[in-house]
Design a protein around this motif. Structure first.
Motif, PDB file in Angstrom:
ATOM      1  N   MET A 100      -5.382 -29.954  13.774  1.00 10.88           N
ATOM      2  CA  MET A 100      -5.741 -31.376  13.708  1.00 10.88           C
ATOM      3  C   MET A 100      -5.171 -32.135  14.894  1.00 10.88           C
ATOM      4  O   MET A 100      -5.843 -32.993  15.470  1.00 10.88           O
ATOM      5  CB  MET A 100      -5.257 -31.994  12.394  1.00 10.88           C
ATOM      6  N   GLY A 107      -6.254 -36.439   9.783  1.00 15.26           N
ATOM      7  CA  GLY A 107      -6.636 -35.888   8.490  1.00 15.26           C
ATOM      8  C   GLY A 107      -5.525 -36.038   7.474  1.00 15.26           C
ATOM      9  O   GLY A 107      -5.229 -35.106   6.732  1.00 15.26           O
ATOM     10  N   ILE A 110      -6.323 -35.112   3.872  1.00 11.68           N
ATOM     11  CA  ILE A 110      -6.478 -33.662   3.708  1.00 11.68           C
ATOM     12  C   ILE A 110      -5.113 -32.985   3.711  1.00 11.68           C
ATOM     13  O   ILE A 110      -4.836 -32.122   2.869  1.00 11.68           O
ATOM     14  CB  ILE A 110      -7.390 -33.099   4.826  1.00 11.68           C
ATOM     15  N   ILE A 163     -12.998 -33.279   3.304  1.00 15.14           N
ATOM     16  CA  ILE A 163     -13.469 -32.618   4.527  1.00 15.14           C
ATOM     17  C   ILE A 163     -14.864 -33.116   4.897  1.00 15.14           C
ATOM     18  O   ILE A 163     -15.140 -33.429   6.066  1.00 15.14           O
ATOM     19  CB  ILE A 163     -13.458 -31.084   4.368  1.00 15.14           C
ATOM     20  N   LEU A 166     -14.662 -36.553   6.387  1.00 15.93           N
ATOM     21  CA  LEU A 166     -14.133 -36.492   7.751  1.00 15.93           C
ATOM     22  C   LEU A 166     -15.195 -35.965   8.709  1.00 15.93           C
ATOM     23  O   LEU A 166     -15.342 -36.472   9.826  1.00 15.93           O
ATOM     24  CB  LEU A 166     -12.882 -35.609   7.783  1.00 15.93           C
TER      25      LEU A 166
END
Length: 170
Positions: A100, A107, A110, A163, A166
């Motif tokens: 990331m 994120g 996440i 996810i 994103l």
């Protein structure tokens, strides 16, 4: 007596030939599978690579260029399969954070979900098989790392939705 230098024939100037890029290169974006490319897109479309995908925007696989992904050997697959979910998430977490960071992706949501799944689990990086597994994990892009978690039995429906959100934002 002086000898004259041989005459150099005049060369015509070279003009670039216009190329219709659309005719040479495939469409830049595939369907939904290409969203988030290269970090969070889906697997490459096998049909597209053969020139046979006619799904267009309905295709759930990526139509853009990918580097070859490293694969796990049998011992690594068994090692991952036999880990409990918390330990597995703890092992993947540093690789996901790094991926990331390298992709400049925020994120946070996440990461919090994966940290919660890894809560209380310690991953010890000992043994030859574990070191070799970590070498493969270091080479994986973000999407396949997250995909490893989604393959696990458990309650990762929220992670899947995070996810997907994103991917749409990238």
């Amino acid at each position: 007596p002086a000898v004259a230098a041989p005459a150099v024939p005049e060369q015509e100037p070279v003009h670039p030939v216009p190329v219709d890029v659309g005719a040479v290169m495939p469409e830049k974006r595939g369907g939904n599978g290409s969203l988030g490319h290269p970090h969070l897109c889906r697997r490459p479309c096998i049909r597209f690579s053969k020139g046979e995908c006619n799904m267009g925007d309905a295709c759930e696989y990526c139509h853009l260029q990918h580097e070859r992904r490293p694969t796990f050997d049998k011992r690594q697959r068994i090692l991952m399969r036999d880990m409990d979910t918390g330990t597995f998430c703890a092992m993947l977490l540093p690789h996901i954070r790094l991926a990331m960071t390298n992709a400049n992706i925020d994120g946070k949501e996440i990461l919090e979900t994966i940290e919660t799944a890894a809560c209380g689990s310690e991953f010890e990086n000992h043994g030859r098989e574990v070191r070799q597994l970590n070498q493969v994990l270091k080479k994986l892009a973000l999407a396949p790392l997250l995909g490893q978690i989604l393959l696990r039995e458990g309650k990762f429906g929220a992670l899947h939705k995070q996810i997907e959100r994103l991917r749409l934002d990238l």
